[in-house]
Motif scaffolding. Sequence first.
Motif, PDB file in Angstrom:
ATOM      1  N   GLY A 165      12.952 -26.192  23.896  1.00  0.00           N
ATOM      2  CA  GLY A 165      13.463 -27.554  23.834  1.00  0.00           C
ATOM      3  C   GLY A 165      12.907 -28.396  22.717  1.00  0.00           C
ATOM      4  O   GLY A 165      13.134 -29.592  22.671  1.00  0.00           O
ATOM      5  N   GLN A 188      17.907 -34.714  24.715  1.00  0.00           N
ATOM      6  CA  GLN A 188      18.013 -35.425  25.985  1.00  0.00           C
ATOM      7  C   GLN A 188      19.470 -35.704  26.329  1.00  0.00           C
ATOM      8  O   GLN A 188      19.884 -35.565  27.476  1.00  0.00           O
ATOM      9  CB  GLN A 188      17.210 -36.724  25.932  1.00  0.00           C
ATOM     10  CG  GLN A 188      15.725 -36.495  25.965  1.00  0.00           C
ATOM     11  CD  GLN A 188      14.939 -37.792  25.858  1.00  0.00           C
ATOM     12  OE1 GLN A 188      15.499 -38.870  25.717  1.00  0.00           O
ATOM     13  NE2 GLN A 188      13.620 -37.683  25.911  1.00  0.00           N
ATOM     14  N   LEU A 212      21.168 -32.397  27.403  1.00  0.00           N
ATOM     15  CA  LEU A 212      20.697 -31.956  28.712  1.00  0.00           C
ATOM     16  C   LEU A 212      21.245 -32.816  29.845  1.00  0.00           C
ATOM     17  O   LEU A 212      21.406 -32.343  30.968  1.00  0.00           O
ATOM     18  CB  LEU A 212      19.165 -31.948  28.749  1.00  0.00           C
ATOM     19  CG  LEU A 212      18.501 -30.891  27.867  1.00  0.00           C
ATOM     20  CD1 LEU A 212      16.981 -31.090  27.856  1.00  0.00           C
ATOM     21  CD2 LEU A 212      18.847 -29.489  28.323  1.00  0.00           C
ATOM     22  N   HIS A 213      21.554 -34.079  29.557  1.00  0.00           N
ATOM     23  CA  HIS A 213      22.080 -34.963  30.590  1.00  0.00           C
ATOM     24  C   HIS A 213      23.604 -34.912  30.721  1.00  0.00           C
ATOM     25  O   HIS A 213      24.167 -35.514  31.628  1.00  0.00           O
ATOM     26  CB  HIS A 213      21.624 -36.409  30.340  1.00  0.00           C
ATOM     27  CG  HIS A 213      20.190 -36.617  30.672  1.00  0.00           C
ATOM     28  ND1 HIS A 213      19.198 -36.527  29.732  1.00  0.00           N
ATOM     29  CD2 HIS A 213      19.571 -36.869  31.850  1.00  0.00           C
ATOM     30  CE1 HIS A 213      18.027 -36.726  30.309  1.00  0.00           C
ATOM     31  NE2 HIS A 213      18.213 -36.944  31.590  1.00  0.00           N
TER      32      HIS A 213
END
Length: 86
Positions: free
Chosen positions: A21, A71, A74-75
């Motif tokens: 990540g 982020q 991933l969301h």
Amino acid sequence: MNNTTCKTCGHFRQHYILSEGKFLRIFCGHCTFSGSKTRKPFAKACEHYEFAPADVDAFATKEYLTKELLQYVLHLELLPEIDDAP
């Protein structure tokens, strides 16, 4: 004596990898002047060297944008929810 290296050249582009990540700099890059010629950051610069002062904020900006992009991705709800009910 000429101590210039590819790392400080305006034609040098650093390579990165995505690991757990995070984007990490690797000990490799390429020269945009000579096409996709692989270069090491601390290799002795060639005759096409053009000094490019380091942008102090560039790495922080790339790091920030990378973090924000990860982020965001991933969301994203790209997969349907799993219903655990029998």
